[in-house]
Design a protein around this motif. Structure first.
Motif, mmCIF file in Angstrom:
data_model
loop_
_atom_site.group_PDB
_atom_site.id
_atom_site.type_symbol
_atom_site.label_atom_id
_atom_site.label_comp_id
_atom_site.label_asym_id
_atom_site.label_seq_id
_atom_site.Cartn_x
_atom_site.Cartn_y
_atom_site.Cartn_z
ATOM 1 N N GLU A 333 0.830 -1.201 0.000
ATOM 2 C CA GLU A 333 0.000 0.000 0.000
ATOM 3 C C GLU A 333 0.867 1.255 0.000
ATOM 4 O O GLU A 333 0.561 2.227 -0.688
ATOM 5 C CB GLU A 333 -0.875 -0.019 1.256
ATOM 6 C CG GLU A 333 -2.287 0.451 1.010
ATOM 7 C CD GLU A 333 -3.130 0.292 2.268
ATOM 8 O OE1 GLU A 333 -3.466 -0.850 2.608
ATOM 9 O OE2 GLU A 333 -3.444 1.319 2.894
ATOM 10 N N THR A 444 -6.860 0.697 -3.564
ATOM 11 C CA THR A 444 -6.062 0.757 -2.338
ATOM 12 C C THR A 444 -6.214 -0.532 -1.536
ATOM 13 O O THR A 444 -5.221 -1.137 -1.127
ATOM 14 C CB THR A 444 -6.538 1.927 -1.458
ATOM 15 O OG1 THR A 444 -6.794 3.035 -2.310
ATOM 16 C CG2 THR A 444 -5.501 2.288 -0.436
ATOM 17 N N ALA A 447 -4.436 -3.809 -2.434
ATOM 18 C CA ALA A 447 -3.021 -3.989 -2.105
ATOM 19 C C ALA A 447 -2.840 -5.070 -1.061
ATOM 20 O O ALA A 447 -1.922 -5.891 -1.127
ATOM 21 C CB ALA A 447 -2.424 -2.671 -1.615
#
Lengths: 658, 658
Positions: A333, A444, A447
Motif C-alpha cells: 500500500e 487501495t 493492495a
C-alpha cells in the motif's frame, strides 16, 4: 475425531460458504436494470466475456484432457480423474465469478444512479463476494472430499498433487490468456483514445471500449479468480503433504491446514455479516471485514491447537503467516499509494522517460522489505514453528481468509466496469463520480490482497520445493555442486523468459489494436462526431485471438522445462532449477506488480488535478508509464506467481513417478 | 622456472604493454589541433572531465584511506598497503584512459576533417588503445609483482584479496559516480534539446552539451576503464587463490592465470601491430585484431601446458572461456543489433509505451541464451576442465585479451565525442558523417567486449564464492537449510535495491538538469537564436554534485551488507546471500545492458530514415525508450557486475579474518 466428523466440518463449512454465494447472487439478480442503453451495453460486455471464456475454456479443456491422459497412463486413472476434478473446480470458480461480475457491474451503475454511494458499494461488494466465497468453498470442499475418500491410500500424496496440478495449470492459462486479453484491449483503447484522439476513458466512440470492459471481466475477474484459487489450494495441499511427511497419517496434523481453512472461511462469513450489520463507510467496511476474519482465524486456531493437544509451537507459524500477510500488504500500500506515487508523478513533469525510470526504481526497491519479511517468516517458522510444516502453515494462514480478501479484490474490477457503463450510457457525471470513488477505494484495499497472494506464493513454492526434495530423497542440495549451481542459474532465466513472452504478446496485440482503432477513426465517417457506431466486434476479435494464440507457448515451456531438466541434468539440477526460478520469480513478480500499481496511481494522482491535471504534459507522460505498467501488473507479474508453483508441482509429480 | 624468471616474464610483458601505451599517447599528441573553436571546446570538455575526476578521486581516496586503516588494523599493515596499491593502480588506469580520450577526441575530429575516415579511425583507435593496454599492463604488473614479493608468505591469499578489494571498491565508485554523471547530463540534454526545443544532438546552444560530452569521458571511459580493470584483476587473483587451494604453492599452477594474461597481452600487442600492417577497413581491423589475439592466446597456452607438463584437461576450460566469450558477444550483437532492434523500432509506431514494453521483453529474453551457455561452461569446466580452478581459468581466458577488447570498447566514446566536437565547432556535415560512422561501428563491436565482461563477471563471482566457501570451511551449502535459503532470498534483493538507488539518482539528477536547461532557454535572451552563450558550468555542476552525492550510499550498502549478514545470520547464510545476489545480479545486468543497447539502436535505426525517420512520432517514442535505456546500460547494469564481485571479496576477507 473420526474421519466422518472431519468431513462433516469441512463439507458443512464449504456448504455455508456456497450458500453465501447463492445468497449474494440472488441479491444482485433481484436488482432490475430498467435503463435500456445501460442494459444493452452490459449485454454486449457479458456476451463478449462469455464468448471469450467459452473459447478459452475449450483450449484449456484440451490441455486438461491431455494432462489427464498422461497422468492416467503413467500413474493411475484415479490420479487422472482427480486432476480433471481439480481443473473443473477452478474453471467453475472462474465462471461463477465472472457471471457475478457481469451481472453486478451494470447493477452497480444503476444503484449509483438511483440510491447513491452506499447502495452502489453494496452491489459491487456482493459481486466480489461471489468470487471470494466460491474460491474458499470449492477449495475446501474439493480437498476435504479428497481427504475423506482417499486419505487411507498409499498414493494419497500423489492424488493431492494431481488435484493441485489441475488448479495450477488452469490458473496459468487463465492468467496469461486473460491478462493478454485485458491489457491489449486496455492499451489499444487508451493510446489512441486518450492520447491521439483526445476522448475520455470509456467513451462509446472508442472502437475498443467494449473489448476493454470485457477485458476487465476476463482478466481481472476470471483470471484473478483462478489465480487465487490456485494459491489457496496450493497452500493447503502442499501443507498436507508436509504434514504427512512429518507426522505420518496422524489425522489431527494432516487435517490442520483444512481446519485453518474452516476457521478462515467461517471468519470471512462472520466478517461479511457483521460488516453488514454495523454499517460504516465503504473503506471501513472492507477493512473491518478483513481484520475481523483474521482475528477469528487467530482465535479459533489458538483454541483448536490447545483443545486437541497439537504442538503449540505451530501457532507461531500460523500467527506469523497472518501478520506477515498484513505487513506485506501495508508495504504494498505504501509503495503503490504513498510517497513514492507522488514522487513518480512529480518526475512525470520532465517527461515519460523520467517517469519510467523512477517507476522502475520504485518497483525494484519495493521488493526488498517484503522479501526480508518473508525470509524472516521462513527462518522463524522453520526454527521455532514446526520446521517445514510450520513454513507451509504460515502460507495457509495467510490465505485462509481468502473468502473475504478475495471479495475485496474482486470488488475493484466491478466498480471499474460500472464506471465504464455509466460513461457509455451517458449518465449524469455524478454517477461516474460515485463509481470512480468506489474504484479508487478498490485499488487501495486490493493492495492487501496482493500482499497475501505474493507472500503465500513464495511460502507455498518453498513448501512444494521441500516436498519435492523429500520425495526425491534429496537430503541436502549443495550449492557448491556444479549441477545444482547450473540448475539455479538456468531456473533463474525462466521468469525472465516467460515475462518476455507475455509482455511481447501484450505489446504486439496492443499494436494491432492501435492500428485497428486508428483505422476505424479514419475510415468510419461520423464516428468522431458520435453519429456512427464503431465496429466493436473487430476489436474484440483481435484481443480474443491474440490471447488464445499467445497463451499456448508459455504454457508448454513452463510444463516441459522441469521435465527436460530432470531427464538431462537429473534431480539435483532440477532442485537447483526450482530454487533459481522461485527466487527470481518472486522478485520479478513483486517488482512488476508494484511498479505497475505505482504508475497507475501516479496517473490517477495527476488526473485528480495535481501537477497540471488531465491533459498536461505530466499527464501524458504518466499515461505512458501506466501503459507500460499494464502488462507488468496484470499479465506478466501475476503469471510468475503461478509459474513458480506450476513448475514445482510438475517436478514433484516427476519424482513421485520415480 | 625460478621465481625470478616468472617475474621477468610478467614484468617484461607488462612493460611492453606500457610502451605501447606511451607510443600511442605520443602518436596522438603529435597531431596538432589548429582550429581555434575546436580547441576551445575540447579544452572545456577536458577541463570539466578533469575537475570531476579530481573531486571524484578525492572522495574515493577517503574511502580507500578508511579501508586501508580497517585492513591495517584487523589484518596487517602490509594488507592495508597492498589494498592502497590496488586502488591506486585502478585510479591511474582511469586517469590515463581519460587523459588519452580527451586528447584523442578533438584530434579524431581534426583527422576526420583533414585526412578522412581512415585517419580519424586510427586516432580514435589509438586513444582507446591507451586504456586497453594500460588495463592489461597495470593488472599484470601489479599481480606479478605481488607474486614475486610475497608468494612465500602464509598470508599470500589475504594479500591477493586485499589487492582485489582495492580494484573492486574503486571500480564500483567510478562506475556508479561516472554513470550517474554521464546519464543525467545525457538525458537532460536530450529531453529538452531534442524533444522540447527541437535542436539537434550536440548543438552548442544546448546548455547541457558540454556536461554531456564530459559525461562520455568520465562515465564511458574512466568508469568503464576501472570496471574492466576490476574484472581483469578479479579473474586473475581469484584463479590464483583457487590454484593455491587445489595445488598448494606449486608455482606452475599458481602462475598459470598470470601466464594466460601474458599470452593475452602479447597477442593483443601483436594483434594491434598486425592490424596496422595489414590495413583493412575499420570494422575488419577491429575484428581481426580481436580474433588474432584470441588465436594467439589459445595457441600459446596449448603449447605452454604441454611443454611445462601441466594437466592437459585445463585446456578445455581455457578454450571454453575464449569461445564462450565470443559466442555471448555474438548473442549480444544479435539482440542489440539484429532483428529485435527492428521489431522494437516497429513497435515505436504505436507510441513510447509499446516501444518500452517490447524493449523490456527483448532485454528479458536476451538473458536466457548467455546464462545457459555460462552454465554449460561451469558444468563442463568443473567436471572435465579441472574443477573450480578450471571454472576460474575460463574467466581468465575470457579476459586475457583485454588489451585489445578494451581498446575496441574505449574507442567508441572517443568517436562519439569527436562527433560532438565537430557539431559544436560548426564543421562541415561531412566531418560529422565520418565520426557518426565510426561511432556506429563502435557500438556494434563493443557488444563483443560486453559479452566478455558479463560472462567473466559470473565466472569470477563463482570463483570468489568458491574461495569463500573453501576459506570458511564450508563443505556443503545446503539449500534446504533455512538459513541458506533465507540468505539466497535476501541476497537476491540486493541487485534490485542497488539498481533502484542508481536509477533513481539518474532520474532525479536528470529532472534537475531538465529544469535548469528549460530555465536557461527561457531566461537567457538570444540563446535559441545562437546570439548568446548558455551557462555550461551550471549544468556541469548539477551532474558533478549529483554523481558525487549519490555514489556514497550504494557504496556503503554494498560493503556493509555482507558484514551484517555474517554477524547476524552467520557464514552459511552469507554463502546463500552471495549465491542469491550473483544469480539475480547477472540476470538483471544482462537484461539492463541488452535492453539499453536495443533501445539505443532502435532509435538509431529510425534516425537512419526508417519508419518515418527523424522527427516522426516513431522517432519521438524511440527517443523515450533510449532515454530509459541510458541508466540501464551505462549506470545500473554495469554496476551490478562489480557489485556481485565486491560483495564476494568483502565476504572472502571476512572469513579470512576468521
Amino acid at each position: 475425531m473420526l474421519l466422518q466428523h472431519y468431513f462433516l466440518i469441512f463439507a458443512g463449512t464449504a456448504l455455508c460458504g456456497l450458500m453465501v454465494v447463492i445468497g449474494l447472487l440472488s441479491r444482485i439478480n433481484a436488482i432490475r436494470v430498467e435503463n435500456e442503453t445501460a442494459r444493452r451495453i452490459a449485454e454486449a460486455i457479458r456476451e463478449g466475456a462469455m464468448t471469450f471464456l467459452k473459447e478459452e475454456y475449450r483450449l484449456i479443456l484440451i490441455a486438461v484432457a491431455l494432462g489427464s491422459g498422461i497422468l492416467g497412463y503413467f500413474f493411475s486413472p484415479l490420479s487422472g480423474g482427480i486432476f480433471v476434478v481439480g481443473s473443473l473446480l477452478s474453471l467453475t470458480t472462474g465462471y461463477l465469478g465472472m457471471k457475478a461480475a457481469t451481472l453486478a457491474n451494470v447493477r452497480t451503475t444503476m444503484a449509483a444512479k438511483e440510491s447513491g454511494e452506499h447502495g452502489a458499494f453494496l452491489v459491487a461488494f456482493f459481486g466480489g463476494g461471489v468470487m471470494g466465497f466460491a474460491v474458499a468453498s470449492f477449495g475446501l470442499l474439493g480437498l476435504g472430499t479428497l481427504y475423506y475418500l482417499f486419505s487411507d491410500r498409499l498414493d494419497f500424496v500423489m492424488l493431492l498433487t494431481s488435484f493441485g496440478l489441475g488448479a495450477s495449470l488452469v490458473a496459468f492459462f487463465a492468467r496469461v490468456g486473460g491478462g493478454i486479453y485485458t491489457k491489449s484491449a486496455d492499451i489499444g483503447a487508451d493510446l489512441v483514445g486518450k492520447i491521439e484522439v483526445g476522448i475520455p476513458e470509456d467513451d462509446p466512440r472508442n472502437p475498443a471500449v467494449i473489448a476493454d470492459n470485457v477485458g476487465d471481466c476476463v482478466g481481472d475477474t476470471a483470471g484473478m479468480g483462478a489465480d487465487i484459487y490456485e494459491s489457496y489450494v496450493g497452500a493447503l495441499y502442499s501443507s498436507m503433504i508436509l504434514a504427512i511427511a512429518h507426522y505420518g497419517s496422524t489425522a489431527s496434523y494432516v487435517t490442520l491446514p483444512l481446519m485453518l481453512a474452516v476457521f478462515g472461511l467461517g471468519g470471512s462469513i462472520l466478517g461479511l455479516i457483521s460488516s453488514l450489520i454495523f454499517r460504516a463507510n465503504p473503506a471501513a467496511m472492507l477493512r473491518n471485514a478483513t481484520y475481523f476474519a483474521i482475528a477469528f482465524l487467530l482465535g479459533a486456531s489458538y483454541f483448536y491447537l490447545k483443545y486437541f493437544d497439537l504442538q503449540s509451537n505451530l501457532y507461531y507459524s500460523i500467527f506469523l503467516g497472518c501478520v506477515g500477510g498484513v505487513v506485506i500488504g501495508l508495504i504494498t500500500e505504501y509503495y503503490t499509494g504513498g510517497k513514492p506515487v507522488e514522487r513518480v508523478a512529480k518526475s512525470s513533469e520532465s517527461g515519460a522517460a523520467t517517469n519510467l525510470i523512477d517507476g522502475l526504481a520504485v518497483g525494484m526497491e519495493s521488493t526488498v522489505a517484503p522479501v526480508i519479511i518473508l525470509s524472516a517468516i521462513v527462518l522463524v517458522a522453520h526454527m521455532y514453528g514446526g520446521g517445514l510444516f510450520g513454513v507451509s502453515l504460515a502460507a495457509v494462514s495467510m490465505l485462509a481468509t481468502v473468502g473475504i480478501t478475495m471479495t475485496v479484490d474482486a470488488y475493484g474490477p466491478i466498480a471499474d466496469n460500472a464506471g465504464g457503463i455509466a460513461q457509455m450510457a451517458g449518465f449524469d457525471p455524478e454517477v461516474r463520480k460515485i463509481t470512480d470513488k468506489l474504484d479508487a477505494l478498490g485499488n487501495t484495499t486490493a493492495a492487501m490482497g496482493k500482499g497475501f497472494a505474493i507472500g503465500s506464493a513464495l511460502l507455498t513454492a518453498l513448501a512444494l520445493f521441500s516436498a519435492y526434495a523429500q520425495e526425491a530423497g534429496i537430503a541436502g542440495l549443495n550449492v557448491l555442486d556444479p549441477l545444482v549451481m547450473a540448475g539455479i542459474f538456468i531456473g533463474g532465466t525462466v521468469p525472465f523468459l516467460i515475462s518476455a513472452l507475455t509482455m511481447r504478446s501484450v505489446g504486439q496485440a496492443a499494436l494491432q489494436m492501435v492500428l485497428e482503432v486508428r483505422r476505424q477513426f479514419k475510415e468510419i465517417p461520423g464516428l468522431m462526431e458520435g453519429k456512427a457506431e464503431p465496429d466493436y466486434k473487430r476489436c474484440i476479435t483481435i484481443s480474443t485471438k491474440a490471447a488464445l494464440r499467445e497463451m499456448i507457448l508459455p504454457g508448454i515451456i513452463t510444463v516441459s522445462l522441469p521435465i527436460i531438466m530432470k531427464y538431462t541434468l537429473g534431480v539435483m539440477a532440477l532442485g537447483g532449477f526450482l530454487v533459481g526460478s522461485t527466487v527470481v520469480g518472486v522478485l520479478l513478480a513483486l517488482m512488476m506488480a508494484n511498479a505497475g500499481g505505482t504508475w497507475d496511481n501516479a496517473k490517477k494522482y495527476i488526473e485528480a488535478g495535481h501537477l497540471g491535471g488531465k491533459g498536461s504534459q505530466a499527464h501524458k507522460a504518466a499515461v505512458i508509464g501506466d501503459t507500460v505498467g499494464d502488462p507488468f501488473k496484470d499479465t506478466s507479474g501475476p503469471s510468475l506467481n503461478i509459474l513458480i508453483k506450476l513448475m514445482a508441482v510438475v517436478s514433484l509429480l516427476l519424482v513421485l513417478a520415480g
